[in-house]
Scaffold this motif. Structure first.
Motif, PDB file in Angstrom:
ATOM      1  N   ALA A 162       2.633  -2.366   3.026  1.00  0.00           N
ATOM      2  CA  ALA A 162       3.910  -2.859   3.534  1.00  0.00           C
ATOM      3  C   ALA A 162       4.889  -3.102   2.398  1.00  0.00           C
ATOM      4  O   ALA A 162       6.100  -2.941   2.556  1.00  0.00           O
ATOM      5  N   ALA A 163       4.367  -3.454   1.218  1.00  0.00           N
ATOM      6  CA  ALA A 163       5.209  -3.795   0.071  1.00  0.00           C
ATOM      7  C   ALA A 163       5.409  -2.648  -0.901  1.00  0.00           C
ATOM      8  O   ALA A 163       6.462  -2.548  -1.540  1.00  0.00           O
ATOM      9  N   HIS A 164       4.415  -1.770  -1.024  1.00  0.00           N
ATOM     10  CA  HIS A 164       4.462  -0.769  -2.101  1.00  0.00           C
ATOM     11  C   HIS A 164       3.608   0.457  -1.773  1.00  0.00           C
ATOM     12  O   HIS A 164       2.741   0.845  -2.555  1.00  0.00           O
ATOM     13  N   LEU A 165       3.863   1.075  -0.630  1.00  0.00           N
ATOM     14  CA  LEU A 165       3.125   2.282  -0.249  1.00  0.00           C
ATOM     15  C   LEU A 165       3.212   3.333  -1.353  1.00  0.00           C
ATOM     16  O   LEU A 165       4.297   3.697  -1.795  1.00  0.00           O
ATOM     17  N   MET A 166       2.038   3.809  -1.803  1.00  0.00           N
ATOM     18  CA  MET A 166       1.947   4.747  -2.922  1.00  0.00           C
ATOM     19  C   MET A 166       1.262   6.035  -2.477  1.00  0.00           C
ATOM     20  O   MET A 166       0.597   6.067  -1.439  1.00  0.00           O
ATOM     21  N   PRO A 167       1.373   7.101  -3.269  1.00  0.00           N
ATOM     22  CA  PRO A 167       0.574   8.299  -2.995  1.00  0.00           C
ATOM     23  C   PRO A 167      -0.912   7.941  -2.994  1.00  0.00           C
ATOM     24  O   PRO A 167      -1.346   7.064  -3.751  1.00  0.00           O
ATOM     25  N   PRO A 168      -1.705   8.615  -2.163  1.00  0.00           N
ATOM     26  CA  PRO A 168      -3.121   8.256  -2.010  1.00  0.00           C
ATOM     27  C   PRO A 168      -3.993   8.811  -3.132  1.00  0.00           C
ATOM     28  O   PRO A 168      -4.775   9.748  -2.942  1.00  0.00           O
ATOM     29  N   VAL A 169      -3.887   8.204  -4.314  1.00  0.00           N
ATOM     30  CA  VAL A 169      -4.648   8.688  -5.464  1.00  0.00           C
ATOM     31  C   VAL A 169      -5.570   7.619  -6.044  1.00  0.00           C
ATOM     32  O   VAL A 169      -5.997   7.718  -7.189  1.00  0.00           O
ATOM     33  N   GLY A 170      -5.877   6.584  -5.244  1.00  0.00           N
ATOM     34  CA  GLY A 170      -6.894   5.633  -5.670  1.00  0.00           C
ATOM     35  C   GLY A 170      -6.422   4.249  -6.047  1.00  0.00           C
ATOM     36  O   GLY A 170      -7.238   3.425  -6.474  1.00  0.00           O
ATOM     37  N   GLU A 171      -5.122   3.963  -5.914  1.00  0.00           N
ATOM     38  CA  GLU A 171      -4.609   2.656  -6.315  1.00  0.00           C
ATOM     39  C   GLU A 171      -4.268   1.744  -5.144  1.00  0.00           C
ATOM     40  O   GLU A 171      -4.291   0.512  -5.282  1.00  0.00           O
ATOM     41  N   GLY A 172      -3.905   2.296  -4.002  1.00  0.00           N
ATOM     42  CA  GLY A 172      -3.372   1.505  -2.907  1.00  0.00           C
ATOM     43  C   GLY A 172      -4.284   0.385  -2.435  1.00  0.00           C
ATOM     44  O   GLY A 172      -3.860  -0.771  -2.307  1.00  0.00           O
TER      45      GLY A 172
END
Length: 369
Positions: A292-302
């Motif tokens: 909700a705050a910082h949607l990122m590419p799905p590369v292992g950090e989210g």
């Protein structure tokens, strides 16, 4: 003072658990009807998020469900060339173990007191300290935490930012019980992650704890309307698999055999992200965490960032139980800095994976020099 958390994902549940550990009550409102209402996705690479599980008093439980062998990596080019194979020794430290998302969510849910999660409560709106749900019910709050994911409805209370398409579209498929049904393919995939990169496409196969291999076929530099123009008949799984095989023309037959062996679960997913470095003015009574705050590419950090968000917000609230605005401001300052760095790194990795020479660049990333 009432803390209302919208969303029973990993971040929201971690927040509720850390608050519970420190004797602070909170209520989690979740739109799903029950914990088993839908599947929870595949495996997660948990590294920095381990700190959150320690703060939640759940680290031993995490170790019991973590899979060290999930750290294994195999990297191929589409013609079948093996670029990298890393097999994890049995006694290797669990620096980045894989864990089934559903198992981790169950660990968090089971750690909360009965009634802490209110199922079947779909958030509709909030103002003047009152939550409104889709079924017409209401609840009071002093602090509202939006932990409701990529399509967050709470986000609009704090920012006009919306996720943007990243030029990547993914089709998810899978093979159940692969060791029994397709032992040859199981041997090729290995125990952990199996990547094939090239031709503007990628195939990521990953072992799940239940014996299923989840496969994501990514089509890079494609638009938001790509699924409509791709010719993939999602309502006809056998024909969809055949079309996917056609789209991998020229790839080693072992890789297309993975697609042919999949079952009838065929799911399209468009990849989106929020702007890197997104912030908002601290607002009394509301904040966000996780996607909700910082949607990122799905590369292992989210998932790791969501776990940390929940834990660190919980610690800030426990340290300032009578001063939510101070706690939220303290949390947001740290969260903005930490997640902006993670989002920049994720964006760089996304750019690498979408490049024409992605396989060789990823090899250089794992084995620099």
């Amino acid at each position: 003072m009432t803390i209302a958390i919208v969303g029973a994902g990993l971040g929201g549940l971690t927040l509720a658990r850390v608050l519970h550990v420190h004797g602070v009550d909170a209520v989690v409102y979740e739109r799903e009807s029950s914990r088993g209402a839908r599947g929870q996705g595949g495996m997660l690479d948990i590294h920095s998020g381990q700190r959150a599980l320690r703060e939640a008093g759940l680290f031993d439980g995490f170790l019991a469900i973590a899979r060290g062998e999930g750290q294994d990596m195999r990297l191929f080019e589409p013609d079948g060339t093996l670029l990298l194979q890393e097999d994890t020794p049995d006694d290797a430290p669990l620096d980045r173990p894989e864990v089934d998302r559903a198992d981790l969510r169950d660990l968090l849910l089971d750690s909360l007191p009965e009634g802490a999660v209110r199922w079947g409560h779909a958030f509709d709106s909030a103002d003047n300290g009152v939550l409104r749900f889709a079924d017409g019910s209401r609840a009071a709050y002093d602090l509202l935490v939006g932990a409701d994911g990529a399509q967050s409805r709470v986000r609009a209370l704090l920012t006009d930012a919306r996720p943007a398409h990243l030029g990547q579209n993914v089709v998810e498929v899978g093979i159940p019980d692969i060791d029994r049904t397709h032992p040859d393919l199981a041997a090729m995939v290995g125990r952990g992650n199996h990547w094939v990169l090239g031709d503007g496409k990628s195939l990521a196969a990953q072992r799940n704890g239940d014996g299923r291999v989840r496969i994501g076929l990514s089509f890079h530099n494609t638009g938001e309307d790509w699924f409509a123009t791709s010719g993939i008949p999602f309502d006809d799984p056998p024909a969809a698999r055949a079309r996917l095989v056609d789209l991998l023309a020229g790839w080693d037959p072992r890789f297309t055999a993975l697609i042919a062996a999949c079952d009838d679960v065929v799911v399209p997913r468009s990849i989106t992200a929020l702007p890197v470095g997104l912030t908002w003015p601290s607002t009394p009574g509301a904040t966000l965490l996780g996607d909700a705050a910082h949607l990122m590419p799905p590369v292992g950090e989210g998932a790791n960032m969501a776990l940390l968000d929940g834990a660190l917000l919980g610690l800030a609230l426990a340290a300032h139980p009578d001063d939510f605005p101070t706690a939220v401001a303290e949390y947001e300052r740290e969260m903005f800095e930490r997640t902006s760095a993670a989002a920049r790194m994720s964006a760089d990795m996304q750019e690498l994976l979408m490049s024409p020479d992605a396989a060789r660049r990823l090899l250089a990333f794992f084995r620099p020099g």
